[in-house]
Scaffold this motif. Structure first.
Motif, PDB file in Angstrom:
ATOM      1  N   ALA A 100      14.475  11.552  -8.307  1.00 48.48           N
ATOM      2  CA  ALA A 100      15.345  11.135  -7.198  1.00 48.48           C
ATOM      3  C   ALA A 100      16.790  11.009  -7.671  1.00 48.48           C
ATOM      4  CB  ALA A 100      14.855   9.804  -6.625  1.00 48.48           C
ATOM      5  N   ALA A 101      16.980  10.427  -8.856  1.00 45.51           N
ATOM      6  CA  ALA A 101      18.342  10.279  -9.393  1.00 45.51           C
ATOM      7  C   ALA A 101      18.970  11.637  -9.662  1.00 45.51           C
ATOM      8  CB  ALA A 101      18.304   9.445 -10.674  1.00 45.51           C
ATOM      9  N   ALA A 102      18.170  12.607 -10.137  1.00 46.51           N
ATOM     10  CA  ALA A 102      18.686  13.957 -10.385  1.00 46.51           C
ATOM     11  C   ALA A 102      19.148  14.611  -9.091  1.00 46.51           C
ATOM     12  CB  ALA A 102      17.613  14.801 -11.063  1.00 46.51           C
ATOM     13  N   ALA A 103      18.398  14.404  -7.996  1.00 44.70           N
ATOM     14  CA  ALA A 103      18.796  14.969  -6.700  1.00 44.70           C
ATOM     15  C   ALA A 103      20.118  14.365  -6.229  1.00 44.70           C
ATOM     16  CB  ALA A 103      17.695  14.718  -5.665  1.00 44.70           C
ATOM     17  N   TYR A 151      -2.061  13.328 -11.373  1.00 42.34           N
ATOM     18  CA  TYR A 151      -0.967  12.926 -10.484  1.00 42.34           C
ATOM     19  C   TYR A 151      -0.256  11.662 -10.967  1.00 42.34           C
ATOM     20  CZ  TYR A 151       1.496  11.556  -6.226  1.00 42.34           C
ATOM     21  OH  TYR A 151       2.460  11.185  -5.328  1.00 42.34           O
ATOM     22  N   THR A 152      -1.025  10.627 -11.299  1.00 37.47           N
ATOM     23  CA  THR A 152      -0.399   9.365 -11.718  1.00 37.47           C
ATOM     24  C   THR A 152       0.363   9.520 -13.029  1.00 37.47           C
ATOM     25  OG1 THR A 152      -2.491   8.724 -12.763  1.00 37.47           O
ATOM     26  CG2 THR A 152      -2.076   7.929 -10.519  1.00 37.47           C
ATOM     27  N   ARG A 190       0.815  -1.212   0.000  1.00 33.64           N
ATOM     28  CA  ARG A 190       0.000   0.000   0.000  1.00 33.64           C
ATOM     29  C   ARG A 190       0.852   1.268   0.000  1.00 33.64           C
ATOM     30  NH1 ARG A 190      -4.187  -0.230   4.797  1.00 33.64           N
ATOM     31  NH2 ARG A 190      -4.672   1.800   3.868  1.00 33.64           N
ATOM     32  N   LEU A 191       2.093   1.146   0.396  1.00 35.26           N
ATOM     33  CA  LEU A 191       2.977   2.317   0.460  1.00 35.26           C
ATOM     34  C   LEU A 191       3.856   2.453  -0.780  1.00 35.26           C
ATOM     35  CD1 LEU A 191       4.114   2.185   4.198  1.00 35.26           C
ATOM     36  CD2 LEU A 191       2.141   3.343   3.203  1.00 35.26           C
ATOM     37  N   HIS A 192       3.589   1.680  -1.806  1.00 31.02           N
ATOM     38  CA  HIS A 192       4.367   1.784  -3.045  1.00 31.02           C
ATOM     39  C   HIS A 192       3.810   2.921  -3.899  1.00 31.02           C
ATOM     40  CE1 HIS A 192       5.940  -2.640  -2.756  1.00 31.02           C
ATOM     41  NE2 HIS A 192       6.362  -1.855  -1.773  1.00 31.02           N
ATOM     42  N   THR A 193       3.946   4.125  -3.392  1.00 28.92           N
ATOM     43  CA  THR A 193       3.483   5.332  -4.067  1.00 28.92           C
ATOM     44  C   THR A 193       4.651   6.310  -4.163  1.00 28.92           C
ATOM     45  OG1 THR A 193       2.802   6.381  -1.992  1.00 28.92           O
ATOM     46  CG2 THR A 193       1.156   5.011  -3.134  1.00 28.92           C
ATOM     47  N   PRO A 194       4.532   7.350  -5.022  1.00 31.55           N
ATOM     48  CA  PRO A 194       5.649   8.309  -5.155  1.00 31.55           C
ATOM     49  C   PRO A 194       6.068   8.945  -3.837  1.00 31.55           C
ATOM     50  CG  PRO A 194       4.109   8.590  -6.953  1.00 31.55           C
ATOM     51  CD  PRO A 194       3.485   7.597  -6.021  1.00 31.55           C
ATOM     52  N   MET A 195       5.094   9.333  -2.989  1.00 34.46           N
ATOM     53  CA  MET A 195       5.438   9.999  -1.735  1.00 34.46           C
ATOM     54  C   MET A 195       6.307   9.110  -0.854  1.00 34.46           C
ATOM     55  SD  MET A 195       2.976  11.726   1.160  1.00 34.46           S
ATOM     56  CE  MET A 195       2.424  10.204   1.914  1.00 34.46           C
ATOM     57  N   TYR A 196       5.969   7.840  -0.740  1.00 33.89           N
ATOM     58  CA  TYR A 196       6.716   6.948   0.136  1.00 33.89           C
ATOM     59  C   TYR A 196       8.010   6.454  -0.519  1.00 33.89           C
ATOM     60  CZ  TYR A 196       2.610   7.170   3.030  1.00 33.89           C
ATOM     61  OH  TYR A 196       1.588   7.639   3.822  1.00 33.89           O
ATOM     62  N   PHE A 197       8.041   6.435  -1.842  1.00 32.37           N
ATOM     63  CA  PHE A 197       9.307   6.157  -2.525  1.00 32.37           C
ATOM     64  C   PHE A 197      10.326   7.251  -2.206  1.00 32.37           C
ATOM     65  CE2 PHE A 197      11.921   7.207  -6.278  1.00 32.37           C
ATOM     66  CZ  PHE A 197      12.718   6.068  -6.331  1.00 32.37           C
ATOM     67  N   LEU A 198       9.887   8.505  -2.248  1.00 32.32           N
ATOM     68  CA  LEU A 198      10.773   9.624  -1.907  1.00 32.32           C
ATOM     69  C   LEU A 198      11.128   9.615  -0.433  1.00 32.32           C
ATOM     70  CD1 LEU A 198       9.028  12.413  -4.045  1.00 32.32           C
ATOM     71  CD2 LEU A 198      11.140  11.190  -4.581  1.00 32.32           C
ATOM     72  N   LEU A 199      10.172   9.237   0.421  1.00 34.83           N
ATOM     73  CA  LEU A 199      10.456   9.125   1.855  1.00 34.83           C
ATOM     74  C   LEU A 199      11.505   8.052   2.127  1.00 34.83           C
ATOM     75  CD1 LEU A 199       9.888   9.814   4.814  1.00 34.83           C
ATOM     76  CD2 LEU A 199       7.934   8.252   4.732  1.00 34.83           C
ATOM     77  N   PRO A 224       6.187   6.180 -12.115  1.00 35.27           N
ATOM     78  CA  PRO A 224       7.387   5.548 -11.531  1.00 35.27           C
ATOM     79  C   PRO A 224       8.676   6.011 -12.210  1.00 35.27           C
ATOM     80  CG  PRO A 224       5.641   3.936 -11.760  1.00 35.27           C
ATOM     81  CD  PRO A 224       5.138   5.185 -12.412  1.00 35.27           C
ATOM     82  N   ARG A 225       8.633   6.171 -13.531  1.00 34.78           N
ATOM     83  CA  ARG A 225       9.834   6.627 -14.247  1.00 34.78           C
ATOM     84  C   ARG A 225      10.196   8.060 -13.855  1.00 34.78           C
ATOM     85  NH1 ARG A 225      11.029   9.153 -19.190  1.00 34.78           N
ATOM     86  NH2 ARG A 225      12.992   8.429 -20.133  1.00 34.78           N
ATOM     87  N   ALA A 226       9.181   8.935 -13.739  1.00 36.33           N
ATOM     88  CA  ALA A 226       9.439  10.320 -13.353  1.00 36.33           C
ATOM     89  C   ALA A 226       9.991  10.398 -11.934  1.00 36.33           C
ATOM     90  CB  ALA A 226       8.160  11.135 -13.474  1.00 36.33           C
TER      91      ALA A 226
END
Length: 322
Positions: free
Chosen positions: A143-146, A130-131, A52-61, A136-138
């Motif tokens: 994250a890779a750019a950061a 949003y989706t 359930r946490l496999h979303t962009p917000m939690y990926f960044l977290l 996932p690619r974006a």
């Protein structure tokens, strides 16, 4: 310069010169470091294991927790060793490595927080897209750019610092090899290094901070004008407040440390500010996100404190004792 010896080892004074406080500081920072490791590791495990946490917000977290673990590990173990021994030496290559990874991970975290602010902006102000926007690619590219920008920023400082010559005092008034206290020991001109520190590092500190503030100003105005439901506002604000708290914990001491003119000689002030965003922030980030995030708290209870898991642990412990 030809008749002077090149310094190949430095002495980190830092906190180890506070006589009578070494044992207390050792226990304090050991506790903070272990808390950071446990808290951030728990968040990473929960985010990876909980579908359930496999979303962009939690990926960044999850990226933020990973950065926090490495960020504190760059400096704290070395500082703890110095507090125990009362004498903390570090080689010249080790000093440059510590400087590089500290600025690599710190600037990456500042940029990642800006990416997280953009994620909240898209999720709240453009929910239907949003989706598509945060695919996932974006997310992976952002994250890779950061991480990549942080690495290049640190590489610039490492290369510029490696061009300096150190032939005089080798005592660094800090608990790790930071740029300002290190370049002040150089025998040749360090003006370019200090200017780059103020301009480039200051920009990496202020730029994402300003972007984050404008993102949240737009989010708050959007919620006030477009969202009529109090429950909708409350749910949207809950994640925003957590993120803003983490932003304040990191950016305020960073800006306080790097934006003022580098010629000011205030090593104790710089060291306290650095301890705030290097050690304390990595401990508080997991607490902020778990205490204010219902989904993370539920996932932690299921994964770490479920009745079935506790029973399994008891059986394993009984088997080991037997």
């Amino acid at each position: 310069m030809d008749n002077q010896t090149e310094v190949r080892k430095f002495i980190l004074l830092g906190l180890s010169n506070l006589q009578g406080l070494q044992q207390f500081l050792f226990m304090l920072f050991l506790l903070l470091y272990l808390s950071s490791l446990l808290g951030n590791t728990a968040i990473m495990i929960v985010v990876i294991c909980e579908a359930r946490l496999h979303t962009p917000m939690y990926f960044l977290l999850c990226n933020l927790s990973c950065l926090d673990i490495f960020y504190s590990t760059v400096t704290v173990p070395k500082m703890l060793a110095g507090l125990l021994s009362g004498h903390q030496g570090i080689s010249y290559p080790g000093c440059l490595s510590q400087l590089h990874f500290f600025h690599f991970l710190g600037s990456s975290e500042a940029l990642l927080l800006a990416v997280m602010a953009y994620d909240r902006y898209v999720a709240i102000c453009s929910p239907l897209r949003y989706t598509l926007i945060m695919s996932p690619r974006a997310c992976l590219l952002l994250a890779a750019a950061a991480w990549a920008t942080g690495f290049l920023h640190a590489l610039m400082h490492t290369l510029m610092t490696s061009q300096l010559h150190f032939c005089g005092p080798n005592h660094i008034h800090h608990y790790f090899c930071d740029i300002k206290p290190l370049v002040r020991l150089a025998c040749n001109s360090n003006q370019i290094n200090l200017s780059l520190l103020s301009i480039v590092t200051g920009s990496i500190g202020i730029g994402p901070f300003v972007f984050t503030l404008f993102s949240y100003l737009y989010i708050f105005s959007f919620l006030r004008l477009k969202v009529q439901s109090k429950e909708g506002r409350r749910k949207s604000l809950s994640t925003c407040i957590s993120h803003l708290t983490v932003v304040a914990l990191l950016y305020v001491p960073v800006i306080f440390n790097y934006v003022p003119p580098s010629s000011r000689n205030a090593p104790r002030r710089d060291m306290i500010a650095t301890l705030m965003y290097n050690v304390v922030t990595s401990v508080l980030n997991p607490l902020v996100y778990t205490l204010r995030n219902v989904e993370v708290k539920r996932a932690l209870k299921r994964r770490l404190f479920s009745r079935e898991l506790l029973v399994q642990k008891m059986f394993c412990l009984a088997a080991c004792v037997g």
